[in-house]
Design an enzyme around this catalytic site. Structure first.
Site, PDB file in Angstrom:
ATOM      1  N   ASP A  71       0.871  -1.165   0.000  1.00  0.00           N
ATOM      2  CA  ASP A  71       0.000   0.000   0.000  1.00  0.00           C
ATOM      3  C   ASP A  71       0.922   1.233   0.000  1.00  0.00           C
ATOM      4  O   ASP A  71       2.089   1.147   0.396  1.00  0.00           O
ATOM      5  CB  ASP A  71      -0.873  -0.022   1.262  1.00  0.00           C
ATOM      6  CG  ASP A  71      -1.652   1.251   1.447  1.00  0.00           C
ATOM      7  OD1 ASP A  71      -2.370   1.635   0.514  1.00  0.00           O
ATOM      8  OD2 ASP A  71      -1.537   1.867   2.529  1.00  0.00           O
ATOM      9  N   TYR A 131      -0.213   5.146   0.462  1.00  0.00           N
ATOM     10  CA  TYR A 131      -0.520   6.292   1.326  1.00  0.00           C
ATOM     11  C   TYR A 131      -0.723   5.810   2.762  1.00  0.00           C
ATOM     12  O   TYR A 131      -1.642   5.054   3.042  1.00  0.00           O
ATOM     13  CB  TYR A 131      -1.754   7.030   0.813  1.00  0.00           C
ATOM     14  CG  TYR A 131      -1.553   7.538  -0.598  1.00  0.00           C
ATOM     15  CD1 TYR A 131      -0.879   8.735  -0.838  1.00  0.00           C
ATOM     16  CD2 TYR A 131      -1.990   6.797  -1.695  1.00  0.00           C
ATOM     17  CE1 TYR A 131      -0.669   9.192  -2.133  1.00  0.00           C
ATOM     18  CE2 TYR A 131      -1.787   7.245  -2.994  1.00  0.00           C
ATOM     19  CZ  TYR A 131      -1.126   8.437  -3.202  1.00  0.00           C
ATOM     20  OH  TYR A 131      -0.918   8.873  -4.487  1.00  0.00           O
ATOM     21  N   THR A 177       1.407   3.935   4.308  1.00  0.00           N
ATOM     22  CA  THR A 177       2.259   2.760   4.518  1.00  0.00           C
ATOM     23  C   THR A 177       3.707   3.076   4.127  1.00  0.00           C
ATOM     24  O   THR A 177       4.617   2.960   4.945  1.00  0.00           O
ATOM     25  CB  THR A 177       1.716   1.558   3.723  1.00  0.00           C
ATOM     26  OG1 THR A 177       0.413   1.239   4.221  1.00  0.00           O
ATOM     27  CG2 THR A 177       2.629   0.342   3.863  1.00  0.00           C
ATOM     28  N   ARG A 232      -7.780  13.832   4.545  1.00  0.00           N
ATOM     29  CA  ARG A 232      -7.487  12.406   4.383  1.00  0.00           C
ATOM     30  C   ARG A 232      -8.718  11.537   4.679  1.00  0.00           C
ATOM     31  O   ARG A 232      -8.988  10.558   3.976  1.00  0.00           O
ATOM     32  CB  ARG A 232      -6.310  12.012   5.288  1.00  0.00           C
ATOM     33  CG  ARG A 232      -5.961  10.538   5.297  1.00  0.00           C
ATOM     34  CD  ARG A 232      -5.391  10.042   3.980  1.00  0.00           C
ATOM     35  NE  ARG A 232      -4.902   8.660   4.086  1.00  0.00           N
ATOM     36  CZ  ARG A 232      -4.805   7.826   3.068  1.00  0.00           C
ATOM     37  NH1 ARG A 232      -5.139   8.198   1.854  1.00  0.00           N
ATOM     38  NH2 ARG A 232      -4.346   6.607   3.250  1.00  0.00           N
ATOM     39  N   SER A 284      -1.960   0.407  -5.189  1.00  0.00           N
ATOM     40  CA  SER A 284      -2.446   1.628  -4.546  1.00  0.00           C
ATOM     41  C   SER A 284      -3.676   2.195  -5.232  1.00  0.00           C
ATOM     42  O   SER A 284      -3.871   2.029  -6.435  1.00  0.00           O
ATOM     43  CB  SER A 284      -1.325   2.675  -4.550  1.00  0.00           C
ATOM     44  OG  SER A 284      -1.785   3.907  -4.033  1.00  0.00           O
ATOM     45  N   SER A 336       0.253  -3.253   4.612  1.00  0.00           N
ATOM     46  CA  SER A 336      -0.496  -2.001   4.737  1.00  0.00           C
ATOM     47  C   SER A 336      -0.616  -1.576   6.192  1.00  0.00           C
ATOM     48  O   SER A 336      -0.657  -2.412   7.097  1.00  0.00           O
ATOM     49  CB  SER A 336      -1.898  -2.167   4.143  1.00  0.00           C
ATOM     50  OG  SER A 336      -2.597  -0.934   4.156  1.00  0.00           O
ATOM     51  N   ASN A 391      -3.171   0.502   6.725  1.00  0.00           N
ATOM     52  CA  ASN A 391      -4.588   0.894   6.717  1.00  0.00           C
ATOM     53  C   ASN A 391      -5.482  -0.288   7.089  1.00  0.00           C
ATOM     54  O   ASN A 391      -5.512  -1.299   6.370  1.00  0.00           O
ATOM     55  CB  ASN A 391      -4.972   1.414   5.333  1.00  0.00           C
ATOM     56  CG  ASN A 391      -4.382   2.792   5.065  1.00  0.00           C
ATOM     57  OD1 ASN A 391      -4.678   3.747   5.770  1.00  0.00           O
ATOM     58  ND2 ASN A 391      -3.523   2.893   4.062  1.00  0.00           N
ATOM     59  N   PHE A 444      -8.636  -0.786   6.823  1.00  0.00           N
ATOM     60  CA  PHE A 444      -9.633  -1.203   5.831  1.00  0.00           C
ATOM     61  C   PHE A 444      -8.991  -2.004   4.700  1.00  0.00           C
ATOM     62  O   PHE A 444      -9.626  -2.863   4.087  1.00  0.00           O
ATOM     63  CB  PHE A 444     -10.392   0.017   5.275  1.00  0.00           C
ATOM     64  CG  PHE A 444      -9.599   0.863   4.327  1.00  0.00           C
ATOM     65  CD1 PHE A 444      -8.798   1.889   4.790  1.00  0.00           C
ATOM     66  CD2 PHE A 444      -9.648   0.618   2.963  1.00  0.00           C
ATOM     67  CE1 PHE A 444      -8.058   2.664   3.912  1.00  0.00           C
ATOM     68  CE2 PHE A 444      -8.909   1.393   2.071  1.00  0.00           C
ATOM     69  CZ  PHE A 444      -8.105   2.415   2.553  1.00  0.00           C
TER      70      PHE A 444
HETATM   71  C1  LAC Z   1      -3.507   3.424  -1.057  1.00  0.00           C
HETATM   72  C2  LAC Z   1      -4.347   4.014   0.040  1.00  0.00           C
HETATM   73  C3  LAC Z   1      -5.345   3.050   0.494  1.00  0.00           C
HETATM   74  O1  LAC Z   1      -2.332   3.739  -1.222  1.00  0.00           O
HETATM   75  O2  LAC Z   1      -3.605   4.365   1.115  1.00  0.00           O
HETATM   76  O3  LAC Z   1      -4.068   2.609  -1.778  1.00  0.00           O
END
Ligand code: LAC
Length: 252
Positions: A15, A17, A19, A46, A121, A178, A180, A182
């Site tokens: 990932d 953003y 990460t 964000r 991403s 990741s 994130n 989700f």
């Molecule tokens: C991305 C977002 C989810 O890079 O952070 O896909």
């Protein structure tokens, strides 16, 4: 009898953003233009950006991540009552193409040398190109996979399927890394292996929101977006920082 090598990790996908890159690094640009409101705007931007990815994916109303990012910025600035022109939005949104790499990202990636590495991403191809070249890490990846090719966003299963197709691997042969919650949830539900980068532990959060502590936009953001989701999947691997990953997956 299961072939033990059939679900060995064939590729590690990252990932971007939150990460590899720190989305919080837009704060200086916002603070310079809106003194005292940089933190607030950063967090609303964000949060809204990801909400808009879900709204657009669920509504079958895809626009690329650059446009979603500008729409979310416009929303955020509007909460302050500003009427902002398109040039200003463009200029501020460009901060998303110049995010700082987390300090642990480069050593973490280097420690995985010899593995097949890729990016998966939400970022549009142009945004990912700007970020990865700007940070001089583009050459470390065999593939930079933007969900744009599937015209949807994570955690739509199609986005994870896209990575499997590009890498020519089965879901269980792909490890998604990741921070994130989700993304971990969506990837695990789809059948990928998952590694969670725990950039902010549950204990650290509890300490920050303990009785008597003041709670602001940063704490709300951390509560919403840095923790595991409250249902479903547990990641296969949890590490505090990216350089720990290589040792954790040795032999996998
Ligand atoms: C991305 C977002 C989810 O890079 O952070 O896909």
């Amino acid at each position: 009898v299961r072939n033990p090598s059939s679900d060995a990790i064939g590729a590690v996908i990252f990932d971007t953003y939150g990460t590899l890159f720190d989305t919080h690094s837009v704060i200086s640009v916002l603070e310079a233009e809106y003194p005292g409101r940089g933190e607030y705007l950063t967090q609303i931007w964000r949060l809204k950006q990801l909400e808009y990815t879900w709204l657009r994916a669920l509504g079958n109303d895809y626009r690329d991540f650059g446009e979603v990012t500008r729409e979310a910025l416009h929303y955020s600035l509007s909460t302050l009552g500003k009427v902002d022109d398109a040039t200003r939005i463009e200029r501020l949104a460009d901060a998303y193409n110049q995010l700082s790499l987390f300090p642990d990202a480069l050593p973490g990636l280097h420690a995985l040398a010899g593995r097949r590495l890729a990016v998966l991403s939400n970022g549009s191809p142009q945004m990912l190109d700007a970020l990865l070249h700007g940070a001089h890490i583009a050459d470390l990846f065999e593939a930079v996979i933007s969900v744009d090719a599937a015209r949807t966003f994570k955690p739509d299963p199609d986005s994870y399927q896209l990575a499997c197709d590009v890498l020519n691997l089965q879901p269980a042969q792909v490890l998604l890394v990741s921070s994130n919650g989700f993304d971990i949830q969506g990837a695990a539900r789809f059948g990928l292996k998952t590694a969670r980068i725990e950039r902010f532990t549950a204990d650290a959060l509890r300490a920050q929101v303990a009785p008597g502590r003041s709670i602001g936009p940063a704490e709300v953001f951390r509560a919403l977006r840095t923790q595991l989701e409250g249902f479903g999947a547990q990641p296969d691997i949890v590490v505090g920082s990216l350089p720990e990953l290589a040792a954790e997956i040795r032999g996998m």
